[in-house]
Design a protein around this motif. Structure first.
Motif: not given
Length: 332
Positions: A84-91, A93-101, A103-108
């Protein structure tokens, strides 16, 4: 006139995502944390004071001392569960990935979880400690007995998953808030597992230490993550280029030229329209267009009458011509 950046305090302004470096301070904290990790492991292996404290807490049975909070803590401990925590945090960070253009958040997040599973999983399997509910002898360390609770996975996962948000924060204020929140969550999840009797106290302390070690070594993986981001973006560009369908040039048919039928039957002759093109209805069916405009010398209506010719009328009172028929005459 003051700009918007001047009106916002300097510490609250968003900054460009900076990849942390392994500084001397971080290296010093990493070495100190590693020493604590080894000390806990040695203390449990030698059945010294950490094991004695484990048994004191276990025999105290906190879940029987305060049963009224048992239901709440059963749900609260999910904040340290990996799925559950990985899914919540990944969601998030996925939005942050889209905003910042980037892939670093998801890679970290992916790198930290990979390191966590590798290190904590190997320690769990290698030391094989049994939990309090499965202890066999009072005072024993329950090591190498086929268990998998040392260090605590819930505690280490809470440190890493929520700590990644502080690691990726882009402002000093957000970093402080995320760090304090992650620390409180990790502390609460660890103590909840002790309350529920699923972990020894030494399991929890080693889980805190193991999770902190993962966060401390992340700067060493920044260069590989940057290289992986370049490769993934290049691969994505190639896939998009392959999926792009080139435009097929359409050759107009000559006036009256036969058009091949789609069902393999006889070719269909295209009717000519205005300007040598075929006029079509909105549904796409060919239809004859309006005729070309007439010349000024062409009469608008044809000359003469359009009525078919009829024989001349006989004046009234004139004698009728004798009628003839097959095999009979008039008057018979």
């Amino acid at each position: 006139m003051r700009t918007n950046d001047e009106l916002v305090p300097a510490e609250e302004r968003p900054t460009e995502p900076v990849r942390p470096r392994m500084t001397r301070t971080r290296i010093g904290i990493l070495l100190a944390t590693s020493v604590v990790y080894l000390a806990i492991v040695v203390g449990v292996l030698t059945t010294s004071w950490p094991v004695r404290f484990d048994w004191q807490v276990m025999l105290f049975r906190p879940y029987k001392q305060w049963p009224e909070i048992h239901t709440f803590l059963d749900y609260f401990v999910v904040l340290g569960q990996r799925g559950p925590t990985a899914v919540a945090v990944a969601a998030w960070l996925g939005w942050r990935t889209y905003k910042l253009r980037t892939l670093r958040p998801l890679l970290v997040l992916g790198t930290s979880l990979l390191l966590l599973n590798a290190t904590v999983g190997a320690a769990k399997i290698g030391m094989g400690r049994l939990g309090p509910h499965y202890a066999t002898a009072i005072g024993s360390n329950e090591m190498f007995a086929g268990g998998d609770i040392f260090p605590s996975g819930h505690t280490a996962n809470a440190v890493v998953t929520w700590g990644v948000l502080a690691y990726l924060a882009t402002t000093p204020r957000a970093r402080r808030i995320a760090s304090v929140s992650a620390a409180l969550l990790a502390l609460g999840v660890g103590m909840t597992t002790v309350y529920l009797g699923t972990h020894w106290m030494s399991d929890v302390t080693l889980g805190w230490t193991a999770g902190l070690l993962v966060l401390l070594v992340l700067p060493w993986f920044e260069a590989p993550m940057a290289r992986a981001e370049e490769l993934l973006l290049a691969l994505w560009r190639r896939i998009r280029e392959r999926r792009a369908v080139p435009a097929v040039p359409v050759t107009p048919l000559a006036i009256g030229a036969p058009r091949p039928a789609a069902d393999g039957r006889r070719p269909v002759r295209e009717p000519a329209g205005v300007g040598g093109r075929t006029a079509r209805l909105p549904e796409g069916r060919p239809h004859l267009s309006a005729p070309r405009p007439r010349s000024e010398r062409t009469p608008l209506t044809p000359t003469g009458s359009r009525r078919p010719p009829v024989p001349e009328r006989v004046p009234r009172g004139a004698p009728l011509a004798p009628a003839t028929g097959r095999g009979r005459t008039a008057g018979t």
